[in-house]
Design a protein around this motif. Sequence first.
Motif, PDB file in Angstrom:
ATOM      1  N   PRO A 182       0.820  -1.212   0.000  1.00  0.00           N
ATOM      2  CA  PRO A 182       0.000   0.000   0.000  1.00  0.00           C
ATOM      3  C   PRO A 182       0.859   1.268   0.000  1.00  0.00           C
ATOM      4  CG  PRO A 182      -0.055  -1.046   2.148  1.00  0.00           C
ATOM      5  CD  PRO A 182       0.762  -1.922   1.281  1.00  0.00           C
ATOM      6  N   MET A 196       1.600  -0.592   5.874  1.00  0.00           N
ATOM      7  CA  MET A 196       0.754  -0.961   7.001  1.00  0.00           C
ATOM      8  C   MET A 196       1.422  -2.051   7.816  1.00  0.00           C
ATOM      9  SD  MET A 196      -3.123  -0.506   6.150  1.00  0.00           S
ATOM     10  CE  MET A 196      -3.634  -0.922   4.511  1.00  0.00           C
ATOM     11  N   LEU A 197       2.485  -1.677   8.511  1.00  0.00           N
ATOM     12  CA  LEU A 197       3.180  -2.650   9.352  1.00  0.00           C
ATOM     13  C   LEU A 197       2.586  -2.635  10.751  1.00  0.00           C
ATOM     14  CD1 LEU A 197       6.878  -1.982   8.335  1.00  0.00           C
ATOM     15  CD2 LEU A 197       5.284  -3.649   7.426  1.00  0.00           C
ATOM     16  N   PHE A 198       3.063  -3.575  11.569  1.00  0.00           N
ATOM     17  CA  PHE A 198       2.685  -3.578  12.968  1.00  0.00           C
ATOM     18  C   PHE A 198       3.781  -2.859  13.739  1.00  0.00           C
ATOM     19  CE2 PHE A 198       0.989  -7.449  11.017  1.00  0.00           C
ATOM     20  CZ  PHE A 198      -0.357  -7.139  11.122  1.00  0.00           C
ATOM     21  N   PRO A 199       3.534  -1.629  14.170  1.00  0.00           N
ATOM     22  CA  PRO A 199       4.601  -0.795  14.722  1.00  0.00           C
ATOM     23  C   PRO A 199       5.282  -1.394  15.945  1.00  0.00           C
ATOM     24  CG  PRO A 199       2.442   0.243  15.000  1.00  0.00           C
ATOM     25  CD  PRO A 199       2.264  -0.908  14.082  1.00  0.00           C
ATOM     26  N   ASN A 200       4.558  -2.199  16.727  1.00  0.00           N
ATOM     27  CA  ASN A 200       5.144  -2.716  17.957  1.00  0.00           C
ATOM     28  C   ASN A 200       5.846  -4.046  17.773  1.00  0.00           C
ATOM     29  OD1 ASN A 200       4.538  -0.718  20.000  1.00  0.00           O
ATOM     30  ND2 ASN A 200       2.405  -1.180  19.533  1.00  0.00           N
ATOM     31  N   MET A 201       5.945  -4.527  16.540  1.00  0.00           N
ATOM     32  CA  MET A 201       6.642  -5.790  16.308  1.00  0.00           C
ATOM     33  C   MET A 201       7.984  -5.515  15.628  1.00  0.00           C
ATOM     34  SD  MET A 201       3.756  -8.418  15.044  1.00  0.00           S
ATOM     35  CE  MET A 201       2.226  -8.645  15.914  1.00  0.00           C
ATOM     36  N   GLU A 252       9.259 -10.228  12.899  1.00  0.00           N
ATOM     37  CA  GLU A 252       7.896 -10.631  13.253  1.00  0.00           C
ATOM     38  C   GLU A 252       6.905 -10.114  12.219  1.00  0.00           C
ATOM     39  OE1 GLU A 252       7.633 -10.909  18.061  1.00  0.00           O
ATOM     40  OE2 GLU A 252       8.020  -8.954  17.203  1.00  0.00           O
ATOM     41  N   ILE A 282       4.744 -12.973  10.274  1.00  0.00           N
ATOM     42  CA  ILE A 282       3.400 -13.221  10.796  1.00  0.00           C
ATOM     43  C   ILE A 282       2.466 -13.719   9.695  1.00  0.00           C
ATOM     44  CG2 ILE A 282       2.576 -10.842  10.515  1.00  0.00           C
ATOM     45  CD1 ILE A 282       1.121 -11.369  13.251  1.00  0.00           C
ATOM     46  N   GLY A 283       1.665 -14.695  10.061  1.00  0.00           N
ATOM     47  CA  GLY A 283       0.721 -15.243   9.101  1.00  0.00           C
ATOM     48  C   GLY A 283       1.262 -16.437   8.342  1.00  0.00           C
ATOM     49  N   PHE A 284       2.546 -16.799   8.566  1.00  0.00           N
ATOM     50  CA  PHE A 284       3.110 -17.962   7.883  1.00  0.00           C
ATOM     51  C   PHE A 284       3.021 -19.187   8.770  1.00  0.00           C
ATOM     52  CE2 PHE A 284       5.310 -14.890   5.252  1.00  0.00           C
ATOM     53  CZ  PHE A 284       5.251 -15.498   4.024  1.00  0.00           C
ATOM     54  N   PRO A 285       2.643 -20.318   8.203  1.00  0.00           N
ATOM     55  CA  PRO A 285       2.620 -21.532   9.011  1.00  0.00           C
ATOM     56  C   PRO A 285       4.026 -22.127   9.178  1.00  0.00           C
ATOM     57  CG  PRO A 285       1.786 -21.976   6.804  1.00  0.00           C
ATOM     58  CD  PRO A 285       2.130 -20.525   6.846  1.00  0.00           C
ATOM     59  N   LYS A 339       9.913 -20.950  12.210  1.00  0.00           N
ATOM     60  CA  LYS A 339      10.554 -19.646  12.297  1.00  0.00           C
ATOM     61  C   LYS A 339      11.978 -19.661  11.771  1.00  0.00           C
ATOM     62  CE  LYS A 339       8.026 -17.055  15.705  1.00  0.00           C
ATOM     63  NZ  LYS A 339       7.810 -16.865  17.124  1.00  0.00           N
ATOM     64  N   ASP A 384      15.951  -7.344  13.750  1.00  0.00           N
ATOM     65  CA  ASP A 384      15.435  -7.220  15.118  1.00  0.00           C
ATOM     66  C   ASP A 384      15.037  -5.787  15.461  1.00  0.00           C
ATOM     67  OD1 ASP A 384      17.956  -6.231  15.103  1.00  0.00           O
ATOM     68  OD2 ASP A 384      18.658  -7.283  16.891  1.00  0.00           O
ATOM     69  N   ARG A 403       7.941  -8.986   2.507  1.00  0.00           N
ATOM     70  CA  ARG A 403       6.791  -9.790   2.893  1.00  0.00           C
ATOM     71  C   ARG A 403       6.170 -10.441   1.661  1.00  0.00           C
ATOM     72  NH1 ARG A 403       2.456  -6.271   6.109  1.00  0.00           N
ATOM     73  NH2 ARG A 403       2.952  -6.861   8.250  1.00  0.00           N
ATOM     74  N   ASN A 447       2.210 -19.151  15.985  1.00  0.00           N
ATOM     75  CA  ASN A 447       1.855 -18.301  14.850  1.00  0.00           C
ATOM     76  C   ASN A 447       0.521 -17.610  15.068  1.00  0.00           C
ATOM     77  OD1 ASN A 447       4.005 -18.554  13.073  1.00  0.00           O
ATOM     78  ND2 ASN A 447       3.367 -20.633  12.559  1.00  0.00           N
ATOM     79  N   ARG A 456       0.190 -14.828  17.761  1.00  0.00           N
ATOM     80  CA  ARG A 456       0.638 -13.478  17.429  1.00  0.00           C
ATOM     81  C   ARG A 456      -0.458 -12.664  16.753  1.00  0.00           C
ATOM     82  NH1 ARG A 456       4.001 -11.020  19.905  1.00  0.00           N
ATOM     83  NH2 ARG A 456       4.928  -9.872  18.198  1.00  0.00           N
ATOM     84  N   TYR A 457      -1.470 -13.343  16.236  1.00  0.00           N
ATOM     85  CA  TYR A 457      -2.558 -12.621  15.563  1.00  0.00           C
ATOM     86  C   TYR A 457      -3.223 -11.611  16.495  1.00  0.00           C
ATOM     87  CZ  TYR A 457      -2.570 -15.934  11.624  1.00  0.00           C
ATOM     88  OH  TYR A 457      -2.232 -16.667  10.525  1.00  0.00           O
ATOM     89  N   ASP A 470      -2.430  -4.100  17.044  1.00  0.00           N
ATOM     90  CA  ASP A 470      -1.389  -3.172  16.616  1.00  0.00           C
ATOM     91  C   ASP A 470      -1.819  -2.379  15.390  1.00  0.00           C
ATOM     92  OD1 ASP A 470       1.025  -2.034  16.965  1.00  0.00           O
ATOM     93  OD2 ASP A 470       2.229  -3.803  16.502  1.00  0.00           O
ATOM     94  N   ASN A 471      -2.404  -3.050  14.409  1.00  0.00           N
ATOM     95  CA  ASN A 471      -2.763  -2.393  13.156  1.00  0.00           C
ATOM     96  C   ASN A 471      -3.824  -3.244  12.444  1.00  0.00           C
ATOM     97  OD1 ASN A 471      -2.953  -1.314  10.623  1.00  0.00           O
ATOM     98  ND2 ASN A 471      -0.746  -1.244  10.249  1.00  0.00           N
ATOM     99  N   GLY A 517      -3.692  -3.384   8.565  1.00  0.00           N
ATOM    100  CA  GLY A 517      -2.525  -4.155   8.152  1.00  0.00           C
ATOM    101  C   GLY A 517      -2.766  -5.646   8.334  1.00  0.00           C
ATOM    102  N   ILE A 550      -2.873  -8.711   5.274  1.00  0.00           N
ATOM    103  CA  ILE A 550      -2.035  -9.891   5.086  1.00  0.00           C
ATOM    104  C   ILE A 550      -2.809 -11.171   5.399  1.00  0.00           C
ATOM    105  CG2 ILE A 550       0.182  -8.731   5.456  1.00  0.00           C
ATOM    106  CD1 ILE A 550       0.163 -10.055   8.249  1.00  0.00           C
TER     107      ILE A 550
END
Lengths: 507, 336
Positions: free
Chosen positions: A96, A100-105, A109, A113-116, A119, A140, A158, B184, B187-188, B194-195, B198, B202
Amino acid sequence: MQVADKPPVNIKDTMISIRGICKSFASNTVLKGIDLDVRCGEVVALIGGNGAGKSTLMKIIMGIYEQDKGDIFLRGEKVKLTKPAAALAQGIYLVPQEPMLFPNMTVEENIAIGFPDKKSELHMKMINIMDQLGWKLRLDRKADTLSIAEQQLVEILRGLLRNAKILILDEPTSSLTFNEVESLFKLVEELKSKGISIFYITHRLTEVFKIATHVAIMRDGMITLKGSVNEFTKEDLVKGLLPPDTKLKTTEKSEELDYTHLKPILELKNLTGYGFKDINLEVFPGEVLGVAGVVGAGRTDFAKTIFGMDEVKSGEVLLNGENIAGVSTRTVLDKGLNYVPEDRYLDGIFKIADVSSNISSASLRKMSKFFLNKKAEKTLGDEYISNFRIKVTGHNQSMGSLSGGNQQKVVIARALSTSPQVVILDEPTRGIDAGARGDVYSIINGLKKQGVAVLLISSDFEEIVELCDRAVTMYQGRINHRFSKHQIDLDNLTAASFGVYEGDDSA
Amino acid sequence: MKALKNIFKAREISSLIFLIAIFLIVGSINPSFLRFKNLLLIFNGSIVYVLLAIGIAFVIISGEIDVSIGATLGLAAAVSATLLRDGSSWAAAVISALIVGAAVGLINGIGVTVLKIPSIIMTLGVNGVVRGAIYVYTNGKWVENVPYTFKAISQATIMNTLTYFFFGALILMGIVHILLTKTNRGRYFAAVGDNVSGAHLIGIPVDKTKIITFVACGIFAAIAGVVYVSRVGFVTPTAGNGYEMKAIAACVLGGISLTGGVGTVVGATIGATIMSSISRVLVFLKFSSDYDNTITGILLIIIVVADALIQRRVAEKARRKRLLARTSGEGGKNNE
């Protein structure tokens, strides 16, 4: 407008084929039957004014909206993209305009996130992709410490990690610096060679010729022009953007201003603040002074500080000889200086209020003592609506439902309703269509005639060439060059903004 | 060295320091506060709050709020106590309570996601409905005569120290903590808080995630209700009244941000222990325990405001540093 008649494309050969997509929101038809094909490794530049339907089309491909009519084929197979998860599963990924990231991660991460997957495997994959592309980004770091460009890299990473086959880049360069744009272009080249298909939405025509293989122009929910990039010139593209019956406007300069009898109305002496340093500038009544530079050169920070929105570290701001450095925004307004912000969504408008209330909101204190003077508000609103050709159903239409160009006109109207002596316009035509742009230009010329001093901050250098009597360029927080009327041209402004101007200063 | 640094960066640590500081300060004024027996009372007495705080932590980390947990606790307690009084098996009583909690949570979750009602309003309304349901269910009377054997389990301790319930709560906390931070899907929750847009983009099922948080919160409130029955031995129609404020304050004290996305259930547990110690602190400082709620409320406001101010200052400082970096170079100086 002619759409080149070519043999119908076989949808089996394409990565993605869009056929007859229509979409309406309430009574507003946004897309009127879109056909588009993209093959492997093609970069399709999607250009068009605001409200042309580019974003809506991309959101349909991404599964955020659902089309009313029409089909999408991926590699020849019809697909139903009803939600983002479905589009992601098909290898479509949207970067976008505002990441649109997750600022606190952390970066890692955010990507994982969202991957099965495991890690440790993901970590290896990330490292590999970054190595391949030659990126250096610490995994990190927390996302809220990243610059916009770095956030965009994370978004793209991503997408790549998801093995995206179709990447949608929505105005990726709009908030990048020069170097960052260069590295983004390099990346796009690499993705191209890997066979990834890319939709590239942009407002900058020069970029089209630099990286796109194909181009599609959208206007009023239709594709007016499409084909291979080498079939078109820049003029063709501009023509495709304009309504069919308008003549192409050439950049004309206004008459030269006679400065001999003028006294500066606004003087800046060694002004230093956060993001800019040692600014010396004189602004005369009835002139348009251009402030050019790249995004992040400090132009907005400097304007906001004059307007009392940030701390002055040292130096003077003389308005009619009176020092107004460091006073409150309200006092600056009362003294006769107004500022029209760059981001009208964030700073400029009251979305749910009506147009008249928006225009009058800056001058309420002058209009009455305590209760609202509804009649005066209406008169003021109607006056500006007709003068500025603001397209509304009435003065009581809500602000949020106006198009970008009309919102911008309302914001300027509000600034002018305070009858200022100096107006700072920050990117007044960013993201608005050609018609509204013309109207904004005539508003600026009108101000000039009334003897108002206009400080025009713009990244659109053609605008500065067309409108300004003098211009300065800012580079890394300082004014690095000054140009008088006859020196202002695109080459000089561009070179100076990127810090590579070799000629003389005169003004 | 790096691990040590990370530990001190954790928001939970400041809560732990705060807890220890309270103990030391009160202990220095009244040394009998630090007696082993009193500390045991505080920890064993914190279980209900700990359970509530873990439950609501789900919701707050996901960026929502639930003010109906006090009433949910009350209803679950009333239902299980009635069943136990009337001779039902323990299992039937506990399972009924859990179903009540899950049902209330599901209603909250559907209201917030499908009907798109702001969570504070939705759960406030549900709070009223559920509290009313307790009065209807019990005819406004106390539920008493819970079998002694059921009450006894809350007294059972390991070697005369902490109760089994306390360890049970700690184990639950550990499981939830691992679920939320190491898996995994776990974390959702933080991602949604958080957003939201966003997360949607995803492919995270935002609505489903939010419904799960409310259901989990309701279930934890129900567990707390069962523990309440065992500890107190009777249920009044006002049981659990005001507990939601304590649980929210516990989360905030434990470093969970009310804007979502930040915090852990470990922090919530520490916060809950602080909350439950306040009433005993008042006793040992010879204040009336009537001040309990007032102090909780003040603490909640102070922490939220302080947190917002600190974050704003950090952000502003970072911005200014970035802007100053721009003019510190000599690049712009040529030709000037």
